[in-house]
Design a protein around this motif. Structure first.
Motif, PDB file in Angstrom:
ATOM      1  N   ASN A 239       0.801  -1.226   0.000  1.00 47.16           N
ATOM      2  CA  ASN A 239       0.000   0.000   0.000  1.00 47.16           C
ATOM      3  C   ASN A 239       0.832   1.274   0.000  1.00 47.16           C
ATOM      4  O   ASN A 239       0.464   2.262  -0.653  1.00 47.16           O
ATOM      5  CB  ASN A 239      -0.924   0.033   1.215  1.00 47.16           C
ATOM      6  CG  ASN A 239      -1.830  -1.157   1.312  1.00 47.16           C
ATOM      7  OD1 ASN A 239      -1.363  -2.284   1.448  1.00 47.16           O
ATOM      8  ND2 ASN A 239      -3.136  -0.935   1.276  1.00 47.16           N
ATOM      9  N   ASN A 240       1.935   1.278   0.739  1.00 46.84           N
ATOM     10  CA  ASN A 240       2.730   2.505   0.840  1.00 46.84           C
ATOM     11  C   ASN A 240       3.199   3.012  -0.520  1.00 46.84           C
ATOM     12  O   ASN A 240       3.414   4.215  -0.695  1.00 46.84           O
ATOM     13  CB  ASN A 240       3.937   2.285   1.752  1.00 46.84           C
ATOM     14  CG  ASN A 240       3.551   2.282   3.224  1.00 46.84           C
ATOM     15  OD1 ASN A 240       2.432   2.625   3.575  1.00 46.84           O
ATOM     16  ND2 ASN A 240       4.471   1.875   4.077  1.00 46.84           N
ATOM     17  N   HIS A 241       3.358   2.103  -1.481  1.00 45.49           N
ATOM     18  CA  HIS A 241       3.762   2.526  -2.822  1.00 45.49           C
ATOM     19  C   HIS A 241       2.724   3.490  -3.415  1.00 45.49           C
ATOM     20  O   HIS A 241       3.084   4.452  -4.111  1.00 45.49           O
ATOM     21  CB  HIS A 241       3.916   1.304  -3.729  1.00 45.49           C
ATOM     22  CG  HIS A 241       4.362   1.641  -5.117  1.00 45.49           C
ATOM     23  ND1 HIS A 241       5.696   1.770  -5.470  1.00 45.49           N
ATOM     24  CD2 HIS A 241       3.648   1.885  -6.254  1.00 45.49           C
ATOM     25  CE1 HIS A 241       5.781   2.074  -6.751  1.00 45.49           C
ATOM     26  NE2 HIS A 241       4.562   2.165  -7.249  1.00 45.49           N
ATOM     27  N   ALA A 242       1.449   3.212  -3.141  1.00 48.54           N
ATOM     28  CA  ALA A 242       0.374   4.060  -3.665  1.00 48.54           C
ATOM     29  C   ALA A 242       0.145   5.294  -2.809  1.00 48.54           C
ATOM     30  O   ALA A 242      -0.436   6.273  -3.274  1.00 48.54           O
ATOM     31  CB  ALA A 242      -0.917   3.246  -3.767  1.00 48.54           C
ATOM     32  N   VAL A 243       0.617   5.260  -1.565  1.00 48.37           N
ATOM     33  CA  VAL A 243       0.458   6.402  -0.654  1.00 48.37           C
ATOM     34  C   VAL A 243       1.550   7.449  -0.885  1.00 48.37           C
ATOM     35  O   VAL A 243       1.280   8.660  -0.848  1.00 48.37           O
ATOM     36  CB  VAL A 243       0.502   5.916   0.819  1.00 48.37           C
ATOM     37  CG1 VAL A 243       0.489   7.118   1.779  1.00 48.37           C
ATOM     38  CG2 VAL A 243      -0.664   4.991   1.122  1.00 48.37           C
ATOM     39  N   ASN A 244       2.765   6.997  -1.149  1.00 50.77           N
ATOM     40  CA  ASN A 244       3.927   7.894  -1.187  1.00 50.77           C
ATOM     41  C   ASN A 244       3.793   9.107  -2.107  1.00 50.77           C
ATOM     42  O   ASN A 244       4.236  10.205  -1.746  1.00 50.77           O
ATOM     43  CB  ASN A 244       5.187   7.102  -1.548  1.00 50.77           C
ATOM     44  CG  ASN A 244       5.681   6.251  -0.390  1.00 50.77           C
ATOM     45  OD1 ASN A 244       5.340   6.491   0.762  1.00 50.77           O
ATOM     46  ND2 ASN A 244       6.485   5.248  -0.698  1.00 50.77           N
ATOM     47  N   PRO A 245       3.201   8.974  -3.305  1.00 50.88           N
ATOM     48  CA  PRO A 245       3.097  10.159  -4.163  1.00 50.88           C
ATOM     49  C   PRO A 245       2.302  11.301  -3.536  1.00 50.88           C
ATOM     50  O   PRO A 245       2.475  12.466  -3.932  1.00 50.88           O
ATOM     51  CB  PRO A 245       2.385   9.626  -5.414  1.00 50.88           C
ATOM     52  CG  PRO A 245       2.709   8.181  -5.437  1.00 50.88           C
ATOM     53  CD  PRO A 245       2.722   7.757  -4.000  1.00 50.88           C
ATOM     54  N   SER A 246       1.463  10.986  -2.578  1.00 55.41           N
ATOM     55  CA  SER A 246       0.627  12.014  -1.953  1.00 55.41           C
ATOM     56  C   SER A 246       1.245  12.614  -0.699  1.00 55.41           C
ATOM     57  O   SER A 246       0.916  13.744  -0.336  1.00 55.41           O
ATOM     58  CB  SER A 246      -0.747  11.429  -1.598  1.00 55.41           C
ATOM     59  OG  SER A 246      -1.416  10.992  -2.748  1.00 55.41           O
ATOM     60  N   VAL A 247       2.126  11.869  -0.029  1.00 51.69           N
ATOM     61  CA  VAL A 247       2.671  12.364   1.235  1.00 51.69           C
ATOM     62  C   VAL A 247       4.082  12.946   1.106  1.00 51.69           C
ATOM     63  O   VAL A 247       4.513  13.713   1.966  1.00 51.69           O
ATOM     64  CB  VAL A 247       2.650  11.268   2.327  1.00 51.69           C
ATOM     65  CG1 VAL A 247       1.224  10.854   2.634  1.00 51.69           C
ATOM     66  CG2 VAL A 247       3.492  10.067   1.946  1.00 51.69           C
ATOM     67  N   PHE A 248       4.801  12.563   0.040  1.00 48.04           N
ATOM     68  CA  PHE A 248       6.132  13.131  -0.181  1.00 48.04           C
ATOM     69  C   PHE A 248       6.074  14.221  -1.249  1.00 48.04           C
ATOM     70  O   PHE A 248       5.362  14.082  -2.247  1.00 48.04           O
ATOM     71  CB  PHE A 248       7.119  12.044  -0.619  1.00 48.04           C
ATOM     72  CG  PHE A 248       7.539  11.119   0.489  1.00 48.04           C
ATOM     73  CD1 PHE A 248       8.565  11.465   1.357  1.00 48.04           C
ATOM     74  CD2 PHE A 248       6.884   9.909   0.672  1.00 48.04           C
ATOM     75  CE1 PHE A 248       8.945  10.617   2.387  1.00 48.04           C
ATOM     76  CE2 PHE A 248       7.257   9.045   1.707  1.00 48.04           C
ATOM     77  CZ  PHE A 248       8.290   9.399   2.561  1.00 48.04           C
TER      78      PHE A 248
END
Length: 329
Positions: A100-109
């Motif tokens: 999941n973090n792969h899909a989250v990272n573009p939004s949080v970094f």
């Protein structure tokens, strides 16, 4: 003598030509004997690491005996490992299992050293692992999600929600419940799920979201209480724990997932080969038994479905990150 010599030469020529054709059509890994390098952008002993290692031997067998070497490259929420994948040659000898973090990272970094969608080749979303909302029963004496909502509303900002780290999927899962319940809490990030659960048990934080497999022992001992499963379906090991959606919060739907991907430009033939192998590996009877014990749901998708899923997950988390105003440097 001449006829015999000519027959021998012709026979040798035919054998040489046949052998040349055979090796010319064989995959590159078969010629070089190169192993399949499997990058895990997570630490050893994590959920995805445990899952992939359980299928390592079966994957090697499904690949016709090609050795499978697992390489843990944790760091920066998965960015370190994924960066190594996107730099690898698209020859079918390097893949990664992302979550999941792969899909989250573009939004949080603010920035990433790669494009999360364009710089990978999705092969399959293999399956998922359930999450559960857990509380310290002494600090949060409630029986269900509605009672918990009422308690949290009675003291806005007065309760602490732990997570495995700021911007992680565990953090976002907790924010999903907070948003659906319309409550205010204090978020306390930890460096991993283990320390978070230790402080829920100790009472330093009142609640959080955990992977079912990691929380099972604490739930059985009564040191933590399960309020609800975060996904669409109940969990086999917790049959009496309803989903949060069942309890009146239909928008709460999140579970851990893991997917096999390759570098950008991976040829269709290699995608097909790897897809067939990973499906066969996770259908191995021993692997299936291990997955069932961990409450993992295995249902490999097609490559095309994986492409659509990863895009939809990235869009979904972007909306949630925006609501929760989560940003990382």
């Amino acid at each position: 003598m001449t006829k015999t010599f000519t027959k021998t030469i012709n026979r040798r020529t035919l054998i040489t030509v046949a052998a040349s054709c055979l090796f010319a059509s064989a995959p590159a890994w078969a010629q070089s004997g190169a192993p399949l390098r499997v990058i895990l952008p997570v630490g050893a002993g994590s959920g995805v690491d445990t899952i992939v290692r359980a299928a390592q031997n079966a994957l090697s067998k499904a690949l016709g005996g090609q050795s499978v070497v697992i390489e843990n490259l944790p760091g920066a929420g998965g960015i370190t490992g994924t960066s190594a994948l996107v730099k690898a040659a698209p020859d079918g000898n390097t893949v990664a299992f992302i979550s999941n973090n792969h899909a989250v990272n573009p939004s949080v970094f603010k920035t990433l050293p790669y494009d999360s969608l364009a710089d990978i080749t999705p092969i399959t979303v293999v399956g998922g692992s359930p999450f559960v909302l857990v509380v310290n029963p002494a600090k949060v004496p409630v029986k269900n999600a509605k009672e918990m909502q009422a308690l949290l509303k009675s003291k806005p900002g007065g309760f602490n929600m732990g997570s495995s780290g700021n911007g992680t999927i565990i953090h976002l899962a907790g924010e999903m419940f907070v948003d659906a319940a319309g409550v205010q809490v204090q978020h306390i990030p930890y460096k991993g799920m283990g320390p978070m659960m230790a402080d829920i048990i100790g009472g330093q934080v009142e609640f959080g979201v955990a992977a079912v497999a990691a929380a099972q022992g604490h739930l059985a001992s009564g040191r933590m209480k399960a309020i609800g499963v975060m996904g669409k379906e109940r969990v086999a090991s917790l049959p009496d724990v309803p989903t949060i959606a069942e309890q009146g919060f239909p928008d709460v739907d999140v579970a851990g997932w893991f997917a096999m991907v390759g570098p950008k430009g991976l040829p269709a033939a290699q995608v097909d080969r790897l897809h067939k192998a990973v499906v066969a590996a996770f259908n191995d009877p021993d692997v299936k038994a291990t997955m069932a014990k961990q409450d993992n749901v295995i249902n490999p998708t097609t490559p095309d479905a994986a492409v659509k899923f990863l895009k939809s997950e990235q869009d979904r988390y972007a909306r949630l990150v925006s609501k929760a105003n989560i940003k990382l440097d």
